[in-house]
Design an enzyme around this catalytic site. Structure first.
Site, mmCIF file in Angstrom:
data_model
loop_
_atom_site.group_PDB
_atom_site.id
_atom_site.type_symbol
_atom_site.label_atom_id
_atom_site.label_comp_id
_atom_site.label_asym_id
_atom_site.label_seq_id
_atom_site.Cartn_x
_atom_site.Cartn_y
_atom_site.Cartn_z
ATOM 1 C CB THR A 216 -0.470 0.363 1.237
ATOM 2 O OG1 THR A 216 -1.531 -1.407 1.510
ATOM 3 C CG2 THR A 216 -1.442 1.164 1.199
ATOM 4 C CB ILE A 245 -14.101 -1.948 2.141
ATOM 5 C CG1 ILE A 245 -15.395 -2.282 1.042
ATOM 6 C CG2 ILE A 245 -12.932 -1.002 2.507
ATOM 7 C CD1 ILE A 245 -14.370 -1.772 0.027
ATOM 8 N N GLY A 246 -10.776 -2.833 3.208
ATOM 9 C CA GLY A 246 -9.584 -2.962 4.650
ATOM 10 C C GLY A 246 -9.468 -1.358 5.361
ATOM 11 C CB THR A 267 0.971 0.468 4.827
ATOM 12 O OG1 THR A 267 1.080 0.002 4.305
ATOM 13 C CG2 THR A 267 2.099 0.902 5.889
#
Ligand code: ASP
Length: 350
Positions: A216, A245-246, A267
């Site tokens: 990321t 979804i994170g 991240t």
């Protein structure tokens, strides 16, 4: 003579009483950089023994190109918002990172991207989640903030909005990279083997967590006007499904910015970052407990997140231009630049 000594002592005493003592908080409040920028390109099991010199050089070159892009904007008096978007776009366009081109694949062999953006001056924010055809999710996140009444748009609705706003829409095949596709196949093979052996303990994330670098990207910048902006962009986690979804598009978890305290981009294993409200917790500890940036990032990552079982890290920058890299993984692609132009680029835990 004795009277003169007495008078001098009295004057000295009075002047000492008059001088306000500096508290440790005021000392923490000394600006050290007029402007500054800090970035990450993901945290995870990034080990030197698994890296070739060519690959290492490629990452470092791209990180440097990205951070210098934002640095030049800030140096020329540009806004931290522009610096964050342009810096992240360099990484979104590189297949090296799990954002934009280079995004990881979902279980269904698609790419679903998330991004968020926050302005520390107004506390306004924007985000997109699960988008499949927006070339620059970070630009879309910013435009959700500036041109809509909402904070988060998802899926095809977000794409429709981005299109209406004139953002570049691409064919989903733009996000295909062979490396990421092969990673998905490897993880699926392991998952299948585990299922064949009836290993109920094996989660479909396990192999990913242990074997892959996340990638990321994120950026936090402070401009000459004292405004902090933070942004994060990702393809999420390999083999994700069911529209997972994170943390990256979630304000307070993946991204947070407040001119009064700091800006943060996260991240790592998103589920833990959501549960820990990582980015907001760092700002809150600074606001309510008067912690320094270093103390707050350390507590949130090394203590709270680690105790919960989460892995990953943050880059953060405070209103005085102090910067902090904090992670509990083997490595994190990262870089920073201060107003003197001093550049730090690192990958491993050193
Ligand atoms: N935090 C991202 C997510 O969970 C992944 C990462 O940062 O590597 O979607």
């Amino acid at each position: 003579m004795k009277n003169i000594y007495l008078l001098l002592s009295l004057l000295l005493f009075l002047s000492a009483c008059d001088t306000p003592k500096k508290t440790s908080n005021e000392q923490k409040d000394t600006p050290i950089n007029e402007f500054a920028i800090i970035i990450h390109g993901g945290a995870g099991t990034i080990l030197k023994k698994n890296m070739t010199p060519e690959k290492e050089a490629a990452y470092k070159t791209k990180l440097e190109e990205a951070i210098r892009t934002g640095y030049e904007i800030l140096k020329n008096g540009g806004s931290s918002g522009d610096a964050v978007v342009k810096t992240i776009q360099v990484m979104e366009e590189s297949p090296l990172f799990n954002a934009g081109k280079g995004a990881v694949f979902t279980h269904d062999e698609t790419n679903e991207l998330d991004a968020s953006f926050m302005d520390g001056k107004t506390l306004n924010a924007g985000a997109v989640a699960g988008v499949k055809d927006i070339k620059s999710p970070i630009e879309a996140a910013r435009i959700v903030m500036t041109n809509s009444d909402h904070v988060m748009l998802s899926g095809s609705g977000a794409s429709q909005f981005a299109k209406e706003q004139g953002l570049e829409i691409v064919d989903p095949s733009y996000f295909y990279t062979e490396n990421r596709f092969k990673s998905l196949q490897r993880i699926k093979d392991k998952e299948k083997t585990a299922l064949d052996h009836n290993d109920k303990e094996a989660s479909f994330y396990d192999a990913d967590i242990k074997n892959s670098k996340f990638g990321t990207v994120g950026c936090v910048a402070l401009d000459k006007n004292g405004n902090i902006t933070a942004g994060t962009s990702t393809g999420g986690m390999t083999n994700k499904r069911w529209g997972r979804i994170g943390d990256s598009p979630i304000i307070g978890s993946g991204t947070y910015a407040n001119n009064k305290t700091c800006g943060v981009s996260s991240t790592g294993w998103g589920e833990y970052f959501i549960r820990s409200q990582v980015a907001y917790d760092i700002s809150a500890q600074m606001e309510y407990q008067q912690k320094s940036l270093k103390e707050a990032t350390k507590d949130v990552i090394q203590n709270k997140l680690t105790k919960l079982g989460g892995t990953g890290g943050v880059v953060a920058l405070d209103k005085n231009g102090n910067m902090s890299f904090e992670f509990n993984t083997a490595g994190m692609y990262r870089a920073s630049m201060n107003d003197k132009g001093d550049l730090i680029i690192k990958i491993y835990n050193d």
